[in-house]
Design an enzyme around this catalytic site. Sequence first.
Site, short mmCIF file in Angstrom:
data_model
loop_
_atom_site.label_atom_id
_atom_site.label_comp_id
_atom_site.label_asym_id
_atom_site.label_seq_id
_atom_site.Cartn_x
_atom_site.Cartn_y
_atom_site.Cartn_z
N ARG A 1 7.33 20.87 -17.58
CA ARG A 1 7.02 20.66 -19.00
C ARG A 1 6.96 19.17 -19.27
NH1 ARG A 1 11.23 20.67 -22.12
NH2 ARG A 1 11.94 22.75 -21.56
N TYR B 1 -11.48 17.73 -40.15
CA TYR B 1 -11.59 18.95 -39.35
C TYR B 1 -10.73 20.02 -40.06
CZ TYR B 1 -10.76 22.19 -35.50
OH TYR B 1 -10.65 23.31 -34.73
#
Length: 387
Positions: free
Chosen positions: A53, A105
Amino acid sequence: MAKSIENMKFATKAIHAGQEPDPTTGAIMTPIYQTSTFVQASPGNNKGYAYARGKNPTRTALEKNIAALENAKHTLCFSSGMGAIDAVIKTLRPGDEVVTGDDLYGGTYRMYTKVFEGFGIRFHFVNLSDANNIRKYINEKTRLIWVETPTNPMMNIVDIAACAAIAKEHKVTLAVDNTFASPYLQNPLDLGADLVMHSVTKYLGGHSDVIMGALCTNDDALHEKLAFIHNSCGATPGPMDSFLVMRGIKTLHLRMERHCSNGKAVAHFLKGHPRVDKVYWPGFPEHPNHDIAKKQMKDFGGMISFTLKGNKLEDAFRLASSTKLFSLAESLGGVESLIGHPATMTHASIPKAEREHAGVVDSLLRLSVGVEDEQDLIDDLKQALNA
Ligand SMILES: *Cc1c(COP(=O)(O)O)cnc(C)c1O
């Protein structure tokens, strides 16, 4: 002394930056390190990788590559563009304020208003076609200016250097969503921005097969904060996706050249067509911010929006269902050409009056011009306009 790859030209960086032949086998492509963990010789004694991760070698190679393309010291890749934006806003605290554009957006607008306003962060949505409008909303609580240019779908251009000057004056961070331009057309850090965000999903990936985001900066302290959130919150991408993007970027410069030349041809074709009303493309000298586009971009890209005479919804629907090469789909920046209907697709959640005010009228169509043959693309639009 030999020049380092990071100091070479864009095409060379796209292919080589961050990548070395694999030391164990000589494999020229960085391997897909499909592993969650890394064995340690003794506790804490590892080779720079502990748990995937936090860090994975395939991702590291990609991050170095994107950093080189944006002339950045640091890059972090995320599992989506939205994951990257989320990390930026998580550097803020309740009461902090953000000044941003009024034609963002849709996903960014939704995250700001539906998620982060609930955590006490205040957003000002401002018309940024004149950067000086930012000044009216800056106060002692302002921490971030968030800019997109060119914008979606109206192809407005924001003056990045002018925004950077205002940000510096007020000691506020300037972040630029550089998705529409890609690092090939525009490098916001060179223009004074502090942070660049990409939806890597689009031009960087380029083949419509990956969802990914990235953040690039030269600011060590900002990078440390973002890296902490990156690992702590965990929106990090897997090695297979990192590999696919690295492969995609190797042809970014070639693809962008063709996106731009096809875009130019299609924009001019549309402008001369009797059924077309307005064409939004920053390469036209009469585009309101054409001069700024010319100044800060290398070329004008392959994103175009246009409206039909009479502005009828059914005409736009018929056209969008009649194209054969332009596929009706969300997204952009892939090798294949796409057509979209913003009013019912990307901008459907925005109230009608508000979206029409921004220019998103019923007959507006958006094209992501791909890298197919220019004449075939024009012929496809021609037959669809006559359908
Ligand atoms: C697609 C897009 C995003 C969001 O990125 P995802 O990879 O879809 O999460 C953000 N900004 C712009 C301009 C985009 O086009």
